[in-house]
Scaffold this active site. Sequence first.
Site, mmCIF file in Angstrom:
data_model
loop_
_atom_site.group_PDB
_atom_site.id
_atom_site.type_symbol
_atom_site.label_atom_id
_atom_site.label_comp_id
_atom_site.label_asym_id
_atom_site.label_seq_id
_atom_site.Cartn_x
_atom_site.Cartn_y
_atom_site.Cartn_z
ATOM 1 N N ASP A 1 -7.627 7.801 7.455
ATOM 2 C CA ASP A 1 -8.215 7.868 6.118
ATOM 3 C C ASP A 1 -9.712 8.136 6.239
ATOM 4 O OD1 ASP A 1 -8.741 7.023 3.199
ATOM 5 O OD2 ASP A 1 -6.605 6.603 3.408
ATOM 6 N N ASN B 1 -7.502 -15.414 4.687
ATOM 7 C CA ASN B 1 -8.653 -16.239 5.085
ATOM 8 C C ASN B 1 -9.372 -16.928 3.925
ATOM 9 O OD1 ASN B 1 -9.893 -14.108 3.824
ATOM 10 N ND2 ASN B 1 -11.233 -13.559 5.526
ATOM 11 N N VAL C 1 -8.845 -10.758 -1.272
ATOM 12 C CA VAL C 1 -7.458 -10.312 -1.324
ATOM 13 C C VAL C 1 -6.761 -10.622 -0.003
ATOM 14 C CG1 VAL C 1 -7.912 -8.487 -2.997
ATOM 15 C CG2 VAL C 1 -8.162 -8.005 -0.550
ATOM 16 N N ASN D 1 -0.114 12.849 -5.767
ATOM 17 C CA ASN D 1 -0.411 12.468 -7.153
ATOM 18 C C ASN D 1 -0.363 13.693 -8.068
ATOM 19 O OD1 ASN D 1 -0.832 9.906 -6.160
ATOM 20 N ND2 ASN D 1 -3.049 10.011 -6.262
ATOM 21 N N VAL E 1 8.653 11.762 8.499
ATOM 22 C CA VAL E 1 7.635 10.957 7.828
ATOM 23 C C VAL E 1 8.302 10.166 6.705
ATOM 24 C CG1 VAL E 1 5.625 11.056 6.306
ATOM 25 C CG2 VAL E 1 5.690 12.458 8.364
ATOM 26 N N SER F 1 -1.278 6.887 -2.717
ATOM 27 C CA SER F 1 -2.019 6.493 -1.528
ATOM 28 C C SER F 1 -2.175 4.977 -1.461
ATOM 29 C CB SER F 1 -3.398 7.159 -1.507
ATOM 30 O OG SER F 1 -4.163 6.787 -2.634
#
Length: 449
Positions: A157, A203, A207, A281, A304, A351
């Site tokens: 990315d 943690n 999030v 998209n 994939v 994504s």
Amino acid sequence: MKLSRRRVLGGIGAGAAAGLLGMPASAAEDGLGTDTERVFVHPKTGLLDELGELLDVVEAVGGTTVLEFDNFEFVVAEVPSTGLDQLRRDRRVEAVEDDDETGIPSDWSPSLPNLFDPPGGSDCATHPDQRASWGVERIGADAVEPDGSGVDVGILDTGIQSAHCSLSVAGGRNFTADGTAGDYEDRHGHGTHVAGVAGADDNDRGVVGVAPAANLYAVKVLGDDGSGRYSELIAGIDWCMSNDIEIISMSLGGDAESATLARAIDAAHSDGHLLLCAAGNEGNDGSDSCAAETMTYPATHENVVAVTAMDENDRLASYSSVGSAVDLLAPGTAITSSTIDNEYAEASGTSVATPFVTGVAALVWETREEDGPGPTDPVRKILGETAETVLGTCAEGDGLVNARAALGDERATEGREWSDGPVGGFRSLLERVVDLIAGFLEWLRGLVS
């Protein structure tokens, strides 16, 4: 044919190397410097013994090789347009293919939700209390024990912010023109958001991801503007293969198919790596529009796992691409995750849906106790066979990815012990009390008997 390892040209990213070395002196002298094309050059098997011979073929037409690979025999070159026909006619060359563009939508624009405002700064103690997104809860990832420990996940990315309070980055590599090879920092936001969905730390802060203990690798194949080339994507796949990264997650896509990228995907798949990709998209005409083919590449490749997106109401997202190559559905609308500047953002897209499946794949991989890349078909089969039917149409492929079902009842608990304050702490305390009572009763039975 025996070709050497990929060379790091000048110690900089692949894109930067192309920019600096893509214009040979002879071309510049002839005024051809701006009239070049970036292409893949494939050698013909049996006619070249060493990589240097292929580089000589490229140089003979005024071109410059800008990228080589560890695991593939083809190279990437900048070639004057006037030399392309000569290169294609060379008997030592099997094929020449354009290096097309890939990336994320230019209008990707996450919002900063008020419920996480203001995290601010590098002081992690100021960040909001941890909470799971609706997507994590919807696919049951908050109700399983495995957490992705020991599984390597490559996020191909825009990079990942390495200093984010909700993320741990195990390492990475930059293959773009934006920075050196070791600079895989995200200055866009997309990669950091994707990484948070897949594996944000458990943690107490911000999030938490689907597989919070997975090893996240920032493989920067998209520049700071969110765009890239297939050659940079292939370089990322190549790096994952060389470094035994089990799972390769690609939240990106391009308009054109590529035989060269297909070769790289096939090689990675055969080598035991699981590859996942956003469907795109490009929109749809409804969840039952099975004749539509709006998916981007390489999501359409058979090796994939292609992912479409739904909203919180279990409806196909209006932006989601669809097509016959769809494999799985995942939450993708209004998902809160990490982003750059040590903040959190809400964003939508296939994504965003893809790393949900990536995370579940990491959980399944952990339970199989694979040591490095291994057979991917069993993992892919588990994801498909345990998926939940939501739409009942081709737009969801096998269905909504289901973490609890994918791991099996013996691997699922009443909930992973999130360290997110009173709920997780109460659950842990309650479980310890139950264990103590059970132990006491067992002791009493021993006395009676």
